[in-house]
Design an enzyme around this catalytic site. Structure first.
Site, PDB file in Angstrom:
ATOM      1  N   TYR A  12      21.918 -68.948 -16.914  1.00 18.48           N
ATOM      2  CA  TYR A  12      22.147 -69.933 -15.854  1.00 18.48           C
ATOM      3  C   TYR A  12      23.252 -70.910 -16.218  1.00 18.48           C
ATOM      4  O   TYR A  12      23.375 -71.331 -17.377  1.00 18.48           O
ATOM      5  CB  TYR A  12      20.866 -70.720 -15.583  1.00 18.48           C
ATOM      6  N   LYS A  65      -6.726 -82.490 -32.605  1.00 21.83           N
ATOM      7  CA  LYS A  65      -6.452 -82.805 -31.193  1.00 21.83           C
ATOM      8  C   LYS A  65      -5.417 -81.835 -30.626  1.00 21.83           C
ATOM      9  O   LYS A  65      -4.713 -81.152 -31.383  1.00 21.83           O
ATOM     10  CB  LYS A  65      -5.980 -84.250 -31.085  1.00 21.83           C
TER      11      LYS A  65
HETATM   12  C1  LIG Z   1      -2.587 -87.758 -34.380  1.00 25.70           C
HETATM   13  C2  LIG Z   1      -3.153 -88.756 -35.307  1.00 25.70           C
HETATM   14  C3  LIG Z   1      -3.179 -88.507 -36.684  1.00 25.70           C
HETATM   15  C4  LIG Z   1      -2.492 -87.299 -37.334  1.00 25.70           C
HETATM   16  O1  LIG Z   1      -1.115 -87.563 -37.431  1.00 25.70           O
HETATM   17  P1  LIG Z   1      -0.113 -86.549 -38.213  1.00 25.70           P
HETATM   18  O2  LIG Z   1       1.162 -87.292 -38.234  1.00 25.70           O
HETATM   19  O3  LIG Z   1      -0.029 -85.302 -37.387  1.00 25.70           O
HETATM   20  O4  LIG Z   1      -0.694 -86.305 -39.539  1.00 25.70           O
HETATM   21  C5  LIG Z   1      -3.837 -89.419 -37.496  1.00 25.70           C
HETATM   22  N1  LIG Z   1      -4.406 -90.530 -36.972  1.00 25.70           N
HETATM   23  C6  LIG Z   1      -4.373 -90.817 -35.645  1.00 25.70           C
HETATM   24  C7  LIG Z   1      -5.027 -92.054 -35.145  1.00 25.70           C
HETATM   25  C8  LIG Z   1      -3.738 -89.947 -34.773  1.00 25.70           C
HETATM   26  O5  LIG Z   1      -3.692 -90.236 -33.466  1.00 25.70           O
END
Ligand SMILES: *Cc1c(COP(=O)(O)O)cnc(C)c1O
Length: 368
Positions: free
Chosen positions: A263, A40
């Site tokens: 800044y 994702k």
């Molecule tokens: C994002 C996600 C993962 C992966 O999590 P990590 O901590 O990056 O390994 C696994 N399961 C679900 C449902 C997620 O949303």
């Protein structure tokens, strides 16, 4: 002037695909289960298409994405690995899910009935997993309601439930809670009638698979660890760094004592200071919240401190103690010499957010 060569990128992220494949193998070996590669958010900023094609050649049971937009992009790359939607779907998205055979997770009876209707209208059957909420509070059926929900959904002709999953909210923070969550989940699975019809049973993210054992799961869902970062303090050594964020020295100048830098003039020189200006800033996703938490960069073979605030396109670095650096030289913002965990912690955030904040202005450069 077509004979003018294109300039090299000013900020770029080197992505080592052989390190990614190594980390995938580690996930498989440590868990001894099938792997859903979580890709994702553009594969945690590493680039969805390149990461998916690199992993497609390996043993991956599913690609996990957050939504239908990501599923569509992934489908368009032509991958054959099944695509799993990690979160609930909006009603208007479901027709596309059914048409492409993406696997939804079912969070409510309303969702299940809608998928059933859409599938029957198309003369097809949707394969889906049931989501159970054992503590995440983001979606799914409560454990007490799950057996009845599963039974009801199994009577719907348009849906085939081939798996069941849940998610861990605190696997990197709360051992006691997470252990009880594993127990709740395992007991639920063990008590389900028709349990063997569930081909895929899954609970663990990266921290879950590194730190805990289940009696019932067949599949793990790592994200972060594929990209080389362990959410637990242990295991970092077995993983390889995948992304290195780099930029270049643009300008080097000598400033007198008493001169403000960046800044807000939060930093004022106290000595004659050699200052390098680097071509990266928060517009590239380098966190502005690092400002004044003494972040360091790796420049000409040394760690050197940032001076003053991170600006949109540039940061300033103290080179006084490191002569011999020139405009055009490479600078590492994070990677093998500056762990991304260090940058995240000084920025007051987590490595997941540092990776996914790197903007499109940063060119991804692949090797391996
Ligand atoms: C994002 C996600 C993962 C992966 O999590 P990590 O901590 O990056 O390994 C696994 N399961 C679900 C449902 C997620 O949303």
């Amino acid at each position: 002037m077509s004979d003018v060569p294109e300039s090299p990128p000013r900020s770029w992220a080197e992505v080592d695909l052989s390190a990614l494949r190594h980390n995938l193998a580690v996930a498989g070996e440590l868990s001894n289960q099938q792997v859903m590669a979580v890709v994702k958010a553009s594969a945690y900023g590493h680039g969805l298409e390149a990461v998916a094609s690199a992993l497609e050649q390996e043993e991956v049971a599913f690609f996990g994405v957050a939504n239908v937009g990501e599923a569509r992009r992934l489908s368009e790359t032509g991958v054959r690995t099944p695509i799993y939607l990690l979160g609930g779907t909006f009603p208007a998205e479901r027709e596309e899910v059914v048409a492409h055979n993406w696997l939804p997770c079912l969070n409510t009876m309303e969702e299940a009935h809608h998928f059933d209707e859409l599938a029957r209208n198309r003369g097809t059957v949707v394969e889906a997993h049931l989501t159970v909420d054992t503590g995440m509070g983001r979606g799914g059926f409560l454990p007490a309601d799950a057996p009845a929900a599963l039974e009801a959904i199994r009577t719907l002709p348009g849906i085939k439930v081939s798996g069941l999953g849940s998610h861990l909210p605190s696997a990197d923070e709360d051992v006691e809670f997470t252990r009880s969550q594993f127990e709740t989940f395992d007991s639920l699975i063990e008590s389900l009638p028709g349990r063997d019809q569930l081909k895929h049973v899954h609970l663990s993210n990266s921290a879950g698979l590194l730190g805990y054992q289940s009696r019932t799961t067949t599949l793990v869902r790592p994200g972060l660890l594929l990209y080389g970062v362990s959410p637990l303090n242990e295991h970092s050594a077995t993983l390889r760094t995948v992304m290195t964020l780099k930029s270049r020295v643009a300008v080097i100048r000598d400033l007198p004592p008493g001169h403000g830098i960046s800044y807000g003039r939060t930093f004022v020189t106290t000595r004659s200071t050699r200052v390098a200006t680097i071509g990266i800033g928060y517009g590239d996703g380098y966190p502005r919240t690092l400002s004044n938490h003494t972040p360091e960069v790796f420049i000409c073979g040394h760690r050197a401190p940032l001076l003053g605030r991170v600006t949109m396109d540039q940061v300033m670095v103290d080179l006084t103690d490191h002569p011999g650096c020139s405009p055009g030289d490479e600078v590492e913002l994070f990677g093998p010499n500056i762990p991304v965990e260090e940058v995240a912690s000084k920025a007051g955030t987590i490595p997941w957010e540092v990776f996914t904040s790197i903007t499109p202005r940063v060119q991804r450069v692949y090797s391996g």
